[in-house]
Scaffold this active site. Sequence first.
Site, mmCIF file in Angstrom:
data_model
loop_
_atom_site.group_PDB
_atom_site.id
_atom_site.type_symbol
_atom_site.label_atom_id
_atom_site.label_comp_id
_atom_site.label_asym_id
_atom_site.label_seq_id
_atom_site.Cartn_x
_atom_site.Cartn_y
_atom_site.Cartn_z
ATOM 1 N N ALA A 84 0.817 -1.217 0.000
ATOM 2 C CA ALA A 84 0.000 0.000 0.000
ATOM 3 C C ALA A 84 0.850 1.266 0.000
ATOM 4 O O ALA A 84 0.551 2.230 -0.716
ATOM 5 C CB ALA A 84 -0.939 -0.007 1.209
ATOM 6 N N ASP A 85 1.915 1.272 0.771
ATOM 7 C CA ASP A 85 2.762 2.460 0.875
ATOM 8 C C ASP A 85 3.260 2.910 -0.493
ATOM 9 O O ASP A 85 3.401 4.107 -0.764
ATOM 10 C CB ASP A 85 3.988 2.196 1.757
ATOM 11 C CG ASP A 85 3.698 1.405 3.017
ATOM 12 O OD1 ASP A 85 2.761 0.579 3.016
ATOM 13 O OD2 ASP A 85 4.424 1.571 4.005
ATOM 14 N N GLY A 86 3.548 1.924 -1.343
ATOM 15 C CA GLY A 86 4.110 2.226 -2.655
ATOM 16 C C GLY A 86 3.218 3.103 -3.512
ATOM 17 O O GLY A 86 3.698 3.802 -4.408
ATOM 18 N N TYR A 114 1.526 5.711 -2.517
ATOM 19 C CA TYR A 114 1.867 7.105 -2.214
ATOM 20 C C TYR A 114 3.257 7.431 -2.737
ATOM 21 O O TYR A 114 3.503 8.524 -3.247
ATOM 22 C CB TYR A 114 1.826 7.361 -0.710
ATOM 23 C CG TYR A 114 2.175 8.794 -0.351
ATOM 24 C CD1 TYR A 114 1.192 9.779 -0.351
ATOM 25 C CD2 TYR A 114 3.477 9.168 -0.016
ATOM 26 C CE1 TYR A 114 1.493 11.094 -0.033
ATOM 27 C CE2 TYR A 114 3.789 10.475 0.301
ATOM 28 C CZ TYR A 114 2.791 11.442 0.287
ATOM 29 O OH TYR A 114 3.119 12.754 0.600
ATOM 30 N N MET A 115 4.158 6.498 -2.596
ATOM 31 C CA MET A 115 5.547 6.747 -2.967
ATOM 32 C C MET A 115 5.687 7.073 -4.454
ATOM 33 O O MET A 115 6.440 7.975 -4.824
ATOM 34 C CB MET A 115 6.423 5.524 -2.635
ATOM 35 C CG MET A 115 6.302 4.983 -1.226
ATOM 36 S SD MET A 115 6.592 6.216 0.053
ATOM 37 C CE MET A 115 6.118 5.310 1.517
#
Length: 382
Positions: free
Chosen positions: A164-166, A168-169
């Site tokens: 999931a973080d990716g 935003y990244m």
Amino acid sequence: MRTRGFYFGVMAVLMALASCSVQKNAARQTMGTSKEEVLGIIRQVNDHWQAGNSPKQRSFWDVAAYHTGNMEAYFLTREEAYRRYSEEWATHNEWKGAKSDNKSEWKFTYGEKDDYVLFGDWQICFQTYVDLYTLQPDSTRVARAREVMEYQMSTARNDYWWWADGLYMVMPVMTKLHKLTGNPLYLEKLHEYFTYANSIIYDPEAKLYYRDAKYVYPKHKSTGGKKDFWARGDGWVFAGLAKVLRDLPATDKHRDEYIAKYKGMAVAIRATQQPGGYWTRSLLDSAHAPGPETSGTAFFTYGLLWGVNNGYLEAKDYLPVVQRSWNYLSRTALQAGGKVGYVQPIGERAIPGQVVNQNSTSNFGVGAFLLAACEMYRFLER
């Protein structure tokens, strides 16, 4: 000669404008704050962070996430010290993420070494490099970003975003570089990679994202036997979607899909807010890891306010939510002197028993706080 109907028409317009102004003023008052107070908080928080942390740090995700907030603060305040801080950081890192130049060894799974060039945690820095380029167009500032992303897009793989973080990244990197270059491949691959991520970590029933495939229900459950959606993980996605919609062309053929995902998440986020204004680390099971957490709360606040400010979310539905969350951020999370507390440390899930208190702070948490505060200022300025 003017008719009576003309004058009645003018009066109706003036009355509608006056009513709209009254409604906006009332909405601002419900926030319990002012532009001046919010601006003071932005300066206090960012000045405190920069005074205690050198810009000469690596370009990995945690530091780079702070810089996305710092650049937002710069664009709002035009405080040159903020721009210089990010520029010194970018120069220190040679305007690169992971530094390997040997494409045959570039990897995209998790890794903190210089050969993990295709791993999204090393690509979030490109967001800030592009922002700095827009202030001073110098091709060296975005040369590495373009080299890495264009190489990645030339491969046959579509499974680069597996957590999931990716989202935003890297999603905002794609829209920023498309805006810069006009290359349509950035938007094509954005959707292709996003589609893959949705296929493995999106729950269409809950309209939320699991952190990664390890946490998909029922393989993984919260301590209460529920689906376990990590607040910061969904915060990354929600804030990332807001950033994508900000830069995505109105004519993009997949725009409605991004909007639908964003609005669906907004409904789910609104429903899981705690009475204290924050979100717990496990969104659907508040007993799993109880108590306030700032990074997820700040990302949600940013994303919801952005939606209200840009006409995607109804003010009547979401202003009460952000009023409560801003009250938490500015009255509980914010500590004396400008420290941002209650930030869950680096991790990938809600951990039962983990201590998160007023002394828990981090670079990425400060970045998220700045995003929320800047969007609150814009709301009050409308």
